[in-house]
Design a protein around this motif. Structure first.
Motif, mmCIF file in Angstrom:
data_model
loop_
_atom_site.group_PDB
_atom_site.id
_atom_site.type_symbol
_atom_site.label_atom_id
_atom_site.label_comp_id
_atom_site.label_asym_id
_atom_site.label_seq_id
_atom_site.Cartn_x
_atom_site.Cartn_y
_atom_site.Cartn_z
ATOM 1 N N GLN A 46 40.289 38.399 82.925
ATOM 2 C CA GLN A 46 40.463 37.665 81.671
ATOM 3 C C GLN A 46 39.410 38.054 80.641
ATOM 4 O O GLN A 46 39.707 38.197 79.455
ATOM 5 N N LYS A 49 40.372 41.457 79.314
ATOM 6 C CA LYS A 49 41.528 41.317 78.434
ATOM 7 C C LYS A 49 41.098 40.790 77.067
ATOM 8 O O LYS A 49 41.577 41.271 76.037
ATOM 9 N N THR A 50 40.201 39.825 77.038
ATOM 10 C CA THR A 50 39.701 39.287 75.772
ATOM 11 C C THR A 50 39.056 40.387 74.938
ATOM 12 O O THR A 50 39.306 40.496 73.732
ATOM 13 N N ASP A 53 41.852 42.992 73.889
ATOM 14 C CA ASP A 53 42.695 42.397 72.841
ATOM 15 C C ASP A 53 41.973 42.375 71.497
ATOM 16 O O ASP A 53 42.563 42.690 70.460
ATOM 17 N N ALA A 54 40.690 42.028 71.499
ATOM 18 C CA ALA A 54 39.908 42.004 70.256
ATOM 19 C C ALA A 54 39.782 43.410 69.664
ATOM 20 O O ALA A 54 39.871 43.590 68.444
ATOM 21 N N VAL A 56 41.952 45.924 70.037
ATOM 22 C CA VAL A 56 43.264 46.312 69.509
ATOM 23 C C VAL A 56 43.524 45.624 68.172
ATOM 24 O O VAL A 56 43.943 46.268 67.200
ATOM 25 N N VAL A 57 43.257 44.338 68.087
ATOM 26 C CA VAL A 57 43.468 43.603 66.828
ATOM 27 C C VAL A 57 42.621 44.208 65.716
ATOM 28 O O VAL A 57 43.091 44.429 64.603
#
Length: 83
Positions: A46, A49-50, A53-54, A56-57
């Motif tokens: 997790q 992933k955080t 994800d950050a 990619v954004v």
């Protein structure tokens, strides 16, 4: 966890044996992370992933990305202890 990709405040994050080092132009991953099929593995996954994800954004939000950054690392200035 407070990790804003490409906003270099000299921070790094360690997940088990993997270090994620933030920089203005690059985010570096080094070390080793073994994700087990257990609660600790879930927590580590997790956290990764955080961070991903950050990243990619942030990259998707950039108006203009070059095809590739020039090779080489941008280092932080360090005072010469012998000067």
């Amino acid at each position: 966890m407070s990790f804003t990709p490409f906003v270099d405040r000299g921070e790094s994050v360690t997940i088990d044996g993997l270090t994620v080092e933030n920089g203005e132009e690059r985010v570096a991953f080094y070390g080793r992370l073994s994700i087990g099929k257990d609660q600790a593995g879930l927590k580590d996954a997790q956290e990764m992933k955080t961070i991903i994800d950050a990243l990619v954004v942030r990259l998707e939000g950039e108006a203009s990305l070059p095809d590739r950054l020039p090779l080489g690392e941008k280092s932080h200035p360090v005072a010469d202890p012998f000067a």
